[in-house]
Motif scaffolding. Structure first.
Motif, PDB file in Angstrom:
ATOM      1  N   ASN A  33     -23.909  29.032  -8.636  1.00  0.00           N
ATOM      2  CA  ASN A  33     -25.111  28.924  -9.602  1.00  0.00           C
ATOM      3  C   ASN A  33     -25.480  30.313 -10.122  1.00  0.00           C
ATOM      4  O   ASN A  33     -25.216  31.082  -9.541  1.00  0.00           O
ATOM      5  CB  ASN A  33     -26.252  28.502  -8.807  1.00  0.00           C
ATOM      6  N   TRP A  34     -26.020  29.885 -11.544  1.00  0.00           N
ATOM      7  CA  TRP A  34     -26.148  31.409 -11.971  1.00  0.00           C
ATOM      8  C   TRP A  34     -27.695  32.051 -11.426  1.00  0.00           C
ATOM      9  O   TRP A  34     -27.868  33.104 -11.912  1.00  0.00           O
ATOM     10  CB  TRP A  34     -26.536  31.213 -13.534  1.00  0.00           C
ATOM     11  N   GLY A  35     -28.382  31.285 -10.851  1.00  0.00           N
ATOM     12  CA  GLY A  35     -29.850  31.628 -10.253  1.00  0.00           C
ATOM     13  C   GLY A  35     -30.634  31.641 -11.330  1.00  0.00           C
ATOM     14  O   GLY A  35     -30.828  30.729 -12.467  1.00  0.00           O
ATOM     15  N   TYR A  36     -31.477  32.815 -11.474  1.00  0.00           N
ATOM     16  CA  TYR A  36     -32.718  32.846 -12.491  1.00  0.00           C
ATOM     17  C   TYR A  36     -32.229  33.165 -13.879  1.00  0.00           C
ATOM     18  O   TYR A  36     -31.305  33.870 -14.102  1.00  0.00           O
ATOM     19  CB  TYR A  36     -33.797  33.595 -12.023  1.00  0.00           C
ATOM     20  N   LEU A  37     -32.850  32.526 -14.738  1.00  0.00           N
ATOM     21  CA  LEU A  37     -32.475  32.818 -16.486  1.00  0.00           C
ATOM     22  C   LEU A  37     -33.697  33.196 -17.158  1.00  0.00           C
ATOM     23  O   LEU A  37     -34.728  32.881 -16.774  1.00  0.00           O
ATOM     24  CB  LEU A  37     -31.977  31.370 -16.897  1.00  0.00           C
ATOM     25  N   THR A  38     -33.382  33.877 -18.162  1.00  0.00           N
ATOM     26  CA  THR A  38     -34.352  34.295 -18.997  1.00  0.00           C
ATOM     27  C   THR A  38     -34.164  33.504 -20.363  1.00  0.00           C
ATOM     28  O   THR A  38     -33.001  33.263 -20.754  1.00  0.00           O
ATOM     29  CB  THR A  38     -34.491  35.753 -19.414  1.00  0.00           C
ATOM     30  N   LYS A  39     -35.344  33.253 -21.059  1.00  0.00           N
ATOM     31  CA  LYS A  39     -35.274  32.347 -22.472  1.00  0.00           C
ATOM     32  C   LYS A  39     -35.370  33.393 -23.502  1.00  0.00           C
ATOM     33  O   LYS A  39     -36.199  34.111 -23.601  1.00  0.00           O
ATOM     34  CB  LYS A  39     -36.307  31.283 -22.298  1.00  0.00           C
ATOM     35  N   THR A  40     -34.175  33.298 -24.549  1.00  0.00           N
ATOM     36  CA  THR A  40     -34.229  34.019 -25.591  1.00  0.00           C
ATOM     37  C   THR A  40     -35.382  33.411 -26.609  1.00  0.00           C
ATOM     38  O   THR A  40     -35.639  32.585 -26.426  1.00  0.00           O
ATOM     39  CB  THR A  40     -32.828  34.317 -26.149  1.00  0.00           C
ATOM     40  N   SER A  41     -35.413  34.321 -27.775  1.00  0.00           N
ATOM     41  CA  SER A  41     -36.162  33.983 -28.741  1.00  0.00           C
ATOM     42  C   SER A  41     -35.783  32.804 -29.652  1.00  0.00           C
ATOM     43  O   SER A  41     -36.687  32.181 -30.021  1.00  0.00           O
ATOM     44  CB  SER A  41     -36.490  35.116 -29.776  1.00  0.00           C
ATOM     45  N   ASP A  42     -34.772  32.441 -29.423  1.00  0.00           N
ATOM     46  CA  ASP A  42     -34.097  31.368 -30.193  1.00  0.00           C
ATOM     47  C   ASP A  42     -33.802  30.165 -29.275  1.00  0.00           C
ATOM     48  O   ASP A  42     -33.085  29.095 -29.347  1.00  0.00           O
ATOM     49  CB  ASP A  42     -32.735  31.477 -31.030  1.00  0.00           C
TER      50      ASP A  42
ATOM     51  N   LYS B 130     -40.530  33.437  -7.550  1.00  0.00           N
ATOM     52  CA  LYS B 130     -40.162  34.912  -7.335  1.00  0.00           C
ATOM     53  C   LYS B 130     -40.017  35.722  -8.691  1.00  0.00           C
ATOM     54  O   LYS B 130     -39.298  36.557  -8.828  1.00  0.00           O
ATOM     55  CB  LYS B 130     -38.826  34.719  -6.794  1.00  0.00           C
ATOM     56  N   GLY B 131     -41.267  35.313  -9.541  1.00  0.00           N
ATOM     57  CA  GLY B 131     -41.343  35.962 -10.517  1.00  0.00           C
ATOM     58  C   GLY B 131     -40.342  35.480 -12.039  1.00  0.00           C
ATOM     59  O   GLY B 131     -40.850  36.078 -13.096  1.00  0.00           O
ATOM     60  N   TYR B 132     -39.886  34.301 -11.840  1.00  0.00           N
ATOM     61  CA  TYR B 132     -39.127  33.992 -12.799  1.00  0.00           C
ATOM     62  C   TYR B 132     -39.472  32.330 -12.955  1.00  0.00           C
ATOM     63  O   TYR B 132     -39.828  31.682 -12.006  1.00  0.00           O
ATOM     64  CB  TYR B 132     -37.833  34.069 -12.491  1.00  0.00           C
ATOM     65  N   ARG B 133     -39.346  32.082 -14.323  1.00  0.00           N
ATOM     66  CA  ARG B 133     -39.666  30.637 -14.664  1.00  0.00           C
ATOM     67  C   ARG B 133     -38.805  29.754 -14.716  1.00  0.00           C
ATOM     68  O   ARG B 133     -38.834  28.465 -14.558  1.00  0.00           O
ATOM     69  CB  ARG B 133     -40.657  30.721 -16.306  1.00  0.00           C
ATOM     70  N   TYR B 134     -37.244  30.161 -15.124  1.00  0.00           N
ATOM     71  CA  TYR B 134     -36.383  29.336 -15.249  1.00  0.00           C
ATOM     72  C   TYR B 134     -35.042  29.459 -14.331  1.00  0.00           C
ATOM     73  O   TYR B 134     -34.801  30.554 -14.043  1.00  0.00           O
ATOM     74  CB  TYR B 134     -35.818  29.282 -16.645  1.00  0.00           C
ATOM     75  N   TYR B 135     -34.596  28.754 -13.903  1.00  0.00           N
ATOM     76  CA  TYR B 135     -33.297  28.838 -13.169  1.00  0.00           C
ATOM     77  C   TYR B 135     -32.074  27.651 -13.381  1.00  0.00           C
ATOM     78  O   TYR B 135     -32.503  26.578 -13.848  1.00  0.00           O
ATOM     79  CB  TYR B 135     -33.521  28.434 -11.386  1.00  0.00           C
ATOM     80  N   GLU B 136     -31.101  28.082 -13.279  1.00  0.00           N
ATOM     81  CA  GLU B 136     -29.985  26.885 -13.452  1.00  0.00           C
ATOM     82  C   GLU B 136     -30.321  25.882 -12.404  1.00  0.00           C
ATOM     83  O   GLU B 136     -30.367  26.172 -11.030  1.00  0.00           O
ATOM     84  CB  GLU B 136     -28.598  27.553 -13.332  1.00  0.00           C
ATOM     85  N   LYS B 137     -30.065  24.525 -12.838  1.00  0.00           N
ATOM     86  CA  LYS B 137     -30.293  23.458 -11.634  1.00  0.00           C
ATOM     87  C   LYS B 137     -29.165  23.398 -10.810  1.00  0.00           C
ATOM     88  O   LYS B 137     -28.015  23.670 -11.252  1.00  0.00           O
ATOM     89  CB  LYS B 137     -30.749  21.958 -12.333  1.00  0.00           C
ATOM     90  N   TYR B 138     -29.319  23.133  -9.515  1.00  0.00           N
ATOM     91  CA  TYR B 138     -28.362  22.613  -8.782  1.00  0.00           C
ATOM     92  C   TYR B 138     -27.937  21.223  -9.056  1.00  0.00           C
ATOM     93  O   TYR B 138     -28.793  20.491  -8.906  1.00  0.00           O
ATOM     94  CB  TYR B 138     -28.777  22.845  -7.224  1.00  0.00           C
ATOM     95  N   SER B 139     -26.678  21.065  -9.004  1.00  0.00           N
ATOM     96  CA  SER B 139     -26.233  19.705  -9.334  1.00  0.00           C
ATOM     97  C   SER B 139     -26.416  18.611  -8.289  1.00  0.00           C
ATOM     98  O   SER B 139     -26.490  19.012  -7.189  1.00  0.00           O
ATOM     99  CB  SER B 139     -24.929  19.701  -9.852  1.00  0.00           C
ATOM    100  N   ASN B 140     -26.575  17.344  -8.615  1.00  0.00           N
ATOM    101  CA  ASN B 140     -26.732  16.260  -7.416  1.00  0.00           C
ATOM    102  C   ASN B 140     -25.585  16.472  -6.655  1.00  0.00           C
ATOM    103  O   ASN B 140     -25.475  16.257  -5.582  1.00  0.00           O
ATOM    104  CB  ASN B 140     -26.938  14.864  -8.045  1.00  0.00           C
TER     105      ASN B 140
END
Length: 230
Positions: free
Chosen positions: A117-126, A149-159
């Motif tokens: 899993n990629w863990g936390y993600l950041t959203k770009t302007s686009d 943990k200070g981040y809004r977005y994470y990659e989801k773990y798959s079912n």
């Protein structure tokens, strides 16, 4: 997803990895804790394996779960490797005095399970999502409006991954008698985890600087179901 149908994993579903003996400690130790991690990588487990092979300090987990749910085993669950990295500062803060030995003991008495899993993600302007390494990825995203943990977005773990986690945890309940109660405090540093209390924990339970696992609802629902299945 109906987690009530989970059963202990069939050993035939586990893919063995050719992992050198010198990358872990082939010494039998008692197992009390199951610790969930994510890799901060993807897709596929080859890169994770190579990272550990490039490290001579015997850092590894027993298992890695690919995004499609495939379970890879690096070495026997009766052996151990470093996967927690509990610091002396944390142990001192929580009142432990055996700071020279506790981290090793916790590693010896636990089974590490990695989720690719990629863990936390950041959203770009686009509106795209970027990993900690700066690459753009097209993945299912879990949003935490109040941050985790200070981040809004994470990659989801798959079912498929969550299913495999559940099957593996049920297996180790049968094999080692590790309890499957849901620990509400597993998402932050827990004195119970640091004390070696038997059960299911995450890397967050041992270190404040870690964000694996993140508290995805489907994971929590699955963990809360396990106790009903034994």
């Amino acid at each position: 997803m109906d987690w009530t149908k989970l059963k202990p994993i069939e050993l035939s579903k586990i893919k063995a990895v050719d992992f050198p003996d010198e990358q872990y400690y082939p010494i039998e130790t008692t197992k009390k804790q199951l610790v969930l991690h994510h890799t901060v990588s993807g897709p596929g487990v080859r890169g994770d394996l190579q990272t550990w092979l490039n490290d001579t300090s015997r850092v590894a987990t027993h298992f890695i779960i690919d995004r499609d749910g495939t379970l890879y085993q690096l070495f026997s669950s009766k052996y151990w490797a470093h996967h927690l990295g509990v610091t002396k500062n944390i142990l001192t803060e929580y009142g432990f005095t055996d700071i020279q030995t506790r981290n090793v003991k916790l590693n010896q008495n636990s089974i590490g399970i990695e989720i690719d899993n990629w863990g936390y993600l950041t959203k770009t302007s686009d509106g795209k999502f970027k990993t900690v390494y700066g690459n753009i990825v097209d993945v299912d995203v879990q949003e935490y409006p109040n941050l985790f943990k200070g981040y809004r977005y994470y990659e989801k773990y798959s079912n498929a991954q969550i299913q495999t986690i559940g099957e593996l945890l049920l297996y180790f309940n049968k094999k080692f008698g590790i309890p499957l109660d849901y620990n509400e405090d597993m998402w932050n540093v827990s004195k119970d985890a640091l004390s070696g209390k038997s059960g299911i924990w995450s890397h967050c339970s041992f270190r404040p600087d870690k964000s694996d696992l993140h508290p995805q609802k489907e994971v929590i629902d699955m963990l809360k179901t396990l106790k009903l299945l034994i």
